[in-house]
Design a protein around this motif. Structure first.
Motif: not given
Length: 303
Positions: A50-58
């Motif tokens: 449930g934490r904030t998550v980011t990624s380089s792409s999807q």
């Protein structure tokens, strides 16, 4: 001739020797019990869900980075079909990270590294491999971090890097989340002390979760060690005792111990007028020698 006396000390009986050995053994066990034992460490808690998550792409709108930390093994994050790619989770506060669990989809990474950071700028490598087998991997790591990032550098297929779940386990609050002597309280029991950083952010996060999930894995118990907590905005419910009705005591006459007359008990200094008139009539009858309901006696004149 007499034989010389036997000066040797007689051997103690077997029962006495056994008793001495038992006492010695008891003393040894008592001394061993006094040796301080190291406190048991709390089991690592799941910190990433449930934490904030980011990624380089999807890959597309159906494979966002948030799907890797939602606790659902039926949703996934998938990157673009190129290298390198990364996914990063913000734990909300610095934590002692001890374990990473990766649940790979069929499009897994064969080469990747796990990185830690406290400021989202400077990174250190906690684990790396070039022969990742896919499936479910449990990695034992060690370090303190707020941000945990997985960077994939090689893929097993022509698709992207894809994870069902990216789970980070550890402890928060600057150490074991336990009360001294209390043992492990479980992953959903959080113990704070005045030195714990970002208490307000953690309380707000749990409140948002429990607005939509009041039961199950998102139900938490918060415990605060004694101390002074500044600038903490938490809603506390308390039930005040119901006020008890005032007991009415019958006042006593001055120095007599007898109850006061009704008009005095009701806060008046004088009786009501109608009662005063009735009292005057009764007094008049007594003075005339009569009684209630009878005429005064006749006095015949003397002859």
């Amino acid at each position: 001739m007499y034989a010389p006396p036997n000066l040797r000390r007689p051997l103690p009986p077997a029962g006495r020797r056994a008793g001495v050995l038992a006492v010695v053994a008891g003393l040894v066990l008592s001394l061993l019990a006094l040796i301080p034992q190291s406190p048991a460490s709390a089991a690592p808690a799941l910190l990433s869900q449930g934490r904030t998550v980011t990624s380089s792409s999807q890959e597309n709108d159906g494979t966002p980075a948030s799907a890797a930390v939602d606790g659902n093994n039926g949703t996934r994050w998938s990157s673009a079909f190129s290298d390198p790619q990364w996914i990063k989770v913000d734990l909300g506060a610095a934590a002692s990270v001890s374990q990473i669990v990766l649940r790979w989809e069929a499009a897994y990474s064969t080469a990747y590294r796990i990185e830690f950071s406290s400021d989202d700028t400077n990174w250190s490598t906690a684990y790396s491999t070039t022969t990742g087998p896919g499936g479910t991997q449990t990695l034992n790591v060690s370090g303190t971090a707020r941000y945990v990032r997985l960077t994939g550098t090689a893929r097993a297929t022509g698709y992207g890097h894809s994870l069902w779940e990216f789970q980070v386990f550890g402890t928060t609050g600057g150490g074991d989340p336990q009360i001294p002597g209390g043992g492990d309280l479980g992953p959903n029991v959080l113990v704070f002390d005045p030195s714990t950083p970002n208490i307000q952010a953690k309380v707000d996060e749990i409140f948002k979760k429990q607005e939509s999930a009041q039961f199950g894995s998102d139900r938490y118990a918060l415990m605060f060690k004694p101390g002074t907590y500044n600038d903490i905005n938490a809603l506390a419910f308390s039930r005040e005792p119901r006020p008890q009705p005032r007991q009415r005591h019958q006042p006593l006459g001055r120095l007599t111990g007898r109850p006061l007359p009704p008009h005095a008990r009701q806060g008046r200094t004088q009786p009501r007028p109608e009662r005063l008139r009735m009292g005057q009539r009764r007094l008049h009858r007594r003075q005339q020698g009569g009684s209630r309901g009878t005429a005064p006696p006749r006095v015949s004149p003397s002859r």
